[in-house]
Design a protein around this motif. Sequence first.
Motif, PDB file in Angstrom:
ATOM      1  N   ALA A  18       0.913 -18.628  -4.060  1.00 36.43           N
ATOM      2  CA  ALA A  18       2.250 -18.128  -3.706  1.00 36.43           C
ATOM      3  C   ALA A  18       2.536 -16.761  -4.305  1.00 36.43           C
ATOM      4  O   ALA A  18       3.414 -16.050  -3.852  1.00 36.43           O
ATOM      5  N   MET A  19       1.769 -16.362  -5.311  1.00 33.24           N
ATOM      6  CA  MET A  19       2.005 -15.074  -5.957  1.00 33.24           C
ATOM      7  C   MET A  19       1.555 -13.936  -5.055  1.00 33.24           C
ATOM      8  O   MET A  19       0.530 -14.038  -4.389  1.00 33.24           O
ATOM      9  N   PRO A  20       2.316 -12.852  -5.004  1.00 35.87           N
ATOM     10  CA  PRO A  20       1.882 -11.713  -4.204  1.00 35.87           C
ATOM     11  C   PRO A  20       0.596 -11.118  -4.760  1.00 35.87           C
ATOM     12  O   PRO A  20       0.373 -11.125  -5.960  1.00 35.87           O
ATOM     13  N   LEU A  21      -0.229 -10.604  -3.877  1.00 41.04           N
ATOM     14  CA  LEU A  21      -1.460  -9.962  -4.293  1.00 41.04           C
ATOM     15  C   LEU A  21      -1.138  -8.613  -4.925  1.00 41.04           C
ATOM     16  O   LEU A  21      -0.179  -7.952  -4.558  1.00 41.04           O
ATOM     17  N   THR A  22      -1.937  -8.223  -5.867  1.00 44.04           N
ATOM     18  CA  THR A  22      -1.734  -6.947  -6.544  1.00 44.04           C
ATOM     19  C   THR A  22      -2.192  -5.814  -5.628  1.00 44.04           C
ATOM     20  O   THR A  22      -3.283  -5.844  -5.093  1.00 44.04           O
ATOM     21  N   ALA A  23      -1.341  -4.852  -5.475  1.00 46.84           N
ATOM     22  CA  ALA A  23      -1.678  -3.707  -4.628  1.00 46.84           C
ATOM     23  C   ALA A  23      -2.776  -2.882  -5.286  1.00 46.84           C
ATOM     24  O   ALA A  23      -2.773  -2.672  -6.487  1.00 46.84           O
ATOM     25  N   GLU A  24      -3.701  -2.421  -4.484  1.00 46.24           N
ATOM     26  CA  GLU A  24      -4.827  -1.634  -4.977  1.00 46.24           C
ATOM     27  C   GLU A  24      -4.677  -0.157  -4.617  1.00 46.24           C
ATOM     28  O   GLU A  24      -5.535   0.645  -4.938  1.00 46.24           O
ATOM     29  N   TYR A  25      -3.626   0.219  -3.923  1.00 45.94           N
ATOM     30  CA  TYR A  25      -3.468   1.591  -3.463  1.00 45.94           C
ATOM     31  C   TYR A  25      -2.988   2.499  -4.598  1.00 45.94           C
ATOM     32  O   TYR A  25      -2.509   2.038  -5.616  1.00 45.94           O
TER      33      TYR A  25
END
Length: 151
Positions: A18-25
């Motif tokens: 359920a946790m949002p994925l960490t942005a890699e940008y």
Amino acid sequence: MRFCNIIYSSISAALLLAMPLTAEYSVPERGTKERSAMLDAVRAHAEEQLGAPIEFVVYDLRVDGRFGFASLQAQRPGGGAIDLYATPGFKEGTLEPDFMDGTSMQALLRRSGETWVAVHWAIGPTDLWFAYGPFCRRYGRVIEDYCQGVN
């Protein structure tokens, strides 16, 4: 005890999913060539539809490899408002001010060598036009937060 471990493991797995994925940008900083090149790629479309000159208020600018995303507000230099009814786009019938969210813009960009190209863009959209399957699959690294739950 084993039953508690199974329940704990199940709850932990559900929370992780359920946790949002960490942005890699990354976010190009003001004054960098990359930021200027990305904004210039969008500016070409903005000036064609809204008339020149254009400057942007940058809400969000993201890069991951050769993919980019921009969320902007077009305005005249110095913060001047753009009269949508006096724009080339309105006169040509491609802009409908009564059905637009002003001069907000979003663009999906691709880098080709040192050049950024605004491949998909919109002026004044009233929805998240880019948050659906094909765009999420190709540009997902820079719009991941918009694409959660989209197939």
